[in-house]
Design an enzyme around this catalytic site. Structure first.
Site, PDB file in Angstrom:
ATOM      1  CB  CYS A 129     -15.275  58.879  -9.049  1.00 52.38           C
ATOM      2  SG  CYS A 129     -13.582  58.749  -9.640  1.00 52.38           S
ATOM      3  CE  LYS A 164     -21.406  58.761 -14.793  1.00 46.75           C
ATOM      4  NZ  LYS A 164     -20.545  59.525 -15.703  1.00 46.75           N
ATOM      5  N   GLY A 242     -20.506  52.585 -22.675  1.00 49.25           N
ATOM      6  CA  GLY A 242     -20.181  51.765 -23.838  1.00 49.25           C
ATOM      7  C   GLY A 242     -21.008  52.028 -25.071  1.00 49.25           C
ATOM      8  N   GLY A 263     -19.320  58.864 -24.396  1.00 44.67           N
ATOM      9  CA  GLY A 263     -17.989  59.082 -23.837  1.00 44.67           C
ATOM     10  C   GLY A 263     -16.932  58.330 -24.608  1.00 44.67           C
TER      11      GLY A 263
END
Lengths: 303, 248
Positions: A129, A164, A242, A263
């Site tokens: 993150c 991730k 994207g 997303g």
């Protein structure tokens, strides 16, 4: 519909199609997850869950730029203890990826323990993150710390564990070491730390100042990382970053992704609009003579 | 979606903790029920549904409930804030039929804006406002000046009719083709139940904590339905609410 199959497998788990709701998007309420499943996603990722609930940052948490979106939600989430409630409205056949975040090895171990539920299919460790201190990029930049976390989770859980990844110079080295530790796959990639200044007020827009950039700007970077990880290791990859139309989806799969996270595509659109992506991918496969989506995987590597 | 400057023209104290913030701004066509995000840099961004917008002048009717609205109440003429919008789905208003506009508290803001539009179109309407007592009366005079019928309901009977505006709905629903409602959750639930029972065409506007405003963060979910107030609403037809399993 046609005879084209969109079914894929991720670490032995069958998905009805390769589209996965990315973590952080309308995924912290049972009714939202249920609606997203009905909308047609092949799997759903929960919001990154921490041991304790988190409030997150004050709005503005979103900023719009020409090339994409910045968000700094601050890992707001109802806490991993709420997982049974969060998944309570999903049907048996739904597929769920639980995203776990934390700031210590024990946080991640706790998250993995609490994710040991029948209706959880994969555990995704959010080690990247970009907008919460000690809970994100500072982890993935530290490979030995990342590996400690991976060790703790893999030894705690029987579920396939995915990492991730964020944008670092050393991600291929982490991938290699993570695979040795028993990691099953990778979600590539997280947003990238960025900043947007409003030209009316001349102030940073986000209350947190910094946010994670998503959307079209990061897509080619994500395609590069997917391509490189697939070239080296041919492991299951969820390509995220994207995806705005079918071309982005096809690129990810051709680069080596088994599945594709969605997303930023959902900004100002109802979740049902994923159907357009599904139909467009189907049409592409038909038009190009593919009997199933699996055959498209990694074709960009073929000599 | 970028921010647009909004200049404070006036900040009128209505009663107790309620104000009208009058802004001069230029955003796209904003209809009754739409909302905007008001951003005060280094303070916060909050959602507001204007109570009027025309000729570049916007009226925000708000109650001081926290830090940001407290800050808003201290804004002076000429000061600048920033807005983005319009966001969400507005009330669908026709040019015919009889309308009942029913609400409570500062939630009536988009209803009085609807009354302005209906009045311009020559559509008959009744405006019913519910408040705790006579000190909280908000837009009754304005509704009358627009040519509508207007009724005040007070909980303590200090002015108008004693009781809740839902009483009016119960006894008079037969006269109306369309119901527009907006108020606290408890009120909205009651209106939903009654309108379902009577088979009325009703649109209800809901209030939730809106953070992103573009349908991705999930903070404004209408519990149990999977509906997002910021994207699918804030105005919902009760048939949509029913379809998504809204159960008051």
């Amino acid at each position: 519909m046609s005879g084209v199959s969109l079914e894929i497998e991720l670490s032995g788990i069958k998905l009805r199609n390769p589209f996965i709701l990315a973590s952080g998007f309308i995924d912290d309420d049972p009714s939202l997850l249920s609606r997203a499943w009905k909308a047609g996603f092949g799997a759903l990722t929960t919001k990154s869950l921490t041991p304790k609930p988190r409030e997150g940052y004050k709005p503005p948490i979103i900023a719009f730029t020409k090339a994409g979106y910045l968000n700094a939600v601050g890992l707001s989430n109802p806490g991993v203890d709420s997982l049974p409630r969060l998944l309570s409205k999903l049907p048996r056949e739904s597929k769920v990826i639980v995203s776990i975040a934390g700031s210590t090895v024990d946080d991640f171990r706790y998250g993995a323990e609490k994710s040991n539920l029948d209706n959880v299919d994969i555990i995704e460790l959010n080690l990247s993150c970009p907008h919460v201190k000690s809970m994100g990029m500072d982890i993935i930049h530290d490979i030995s710390y990342s590996l400690d976390i991976i060790d703790a989770v893999v030894s705690t859980s029987d579920k396939p564990v995915y990492i991730k990844l964020g944008l670092t110079d050393t991600y291929l080295s982490l991938v290699s070491k993570a695979l040795d530790k028993g990691v099953s796959g990778f979600t590539i990639m997280n947003t990238i730390k960025a900043l947007a200044i409003d030209t009316a007020s001349l102030k940073p827009i986000l209350s947190n100042v910094y946010g994670g950039l998503s959307g079209p700007a990061i897509h080619p970077i994500a395609v590069r990382m997917v391509y490189e990880v697939y070239r080296e290791y041919q492991v299951p990859i969820i390509g995220v970053g994207g995806v705005m139309d079918w071309e982005d989806v096809v690129e990810f799969i051709a680069a080596g992704a088994s599945a594709v996270g969605v997303g930023s595509y959902l900004f100002l659109k109802p979740v049902e609009s994923v159907k357009d992506l599904i139909n467009d991918l189907m049409k592409f496969l038909e038009d190009n003579g593919y009997g199933n989506v699996v055959d498209l995987r990694g074709v960009a590597h073929k000599k | 979606m970028n921010y647009v400057k909004a200049y404070v023209v006036d900040n009128i104290h209505v009663y107790r903790d309620v104000y009208h913030l009058i802004l001069r701004t230029e955003i796209e066509r904003l209809l009754p029920g739409h909302f905007i995000m008001i951003w005060i840099p280094e303070v916060e961004e909050v959602p507001m549904a204007p109570s009027l917008y025309r000729d570049g002048i916007m009226r925000i009717t708000y109650k001081v409930v926290g830090e940001t609205t407290g800050y808003m109440s201290r804004l002076d003429r000429g000061e600048k804030i920033y807005i983005r919008g319009p966001l969400g789905k507005p009330y669908k208003l026709n040019g015919y039929g009889r309308y009942l506009l029913i609400g409570g508290g500062v939630g009536v803001a988009p209803l009085i804006y609807s009354a302005h539009i209906l009045s311009e179109r020559g559509v008959e309407f009744t405006y019913v406002e519910g408040v705790p007592n006579s000190n909280y009366e908000m837009f009754i005079d304005e509704a009358i000046s627009l040519g509508g019928e207007a009724l005040l309901y007070t909980e303590d009977g200090s002015k108008g009719v004693k009781g809740y505006p839902t009483e009016y709905l119960k006894t008079n629903y037969r006269y109306y083709d369309y119901i527009l409602a907006c108020g606290p959750d408890e009120f909205n639930r009651a209106v939903y139940r009654l309108c379902r029972e009577y088979g009325l065409n009703c649109q209800i506007s809901f209030e939730r904590i809106v953070k992103c405003g573009v349908g991705v963060c999930g903070s404004c979910v209408l519990e149990g339905t999977g509906l997002l107030v910021c994207l699918d609403g804030p105005v919902f037809n009760i048939s949509t609410l029913y379809e998504y399993g809204y159960s008051p």
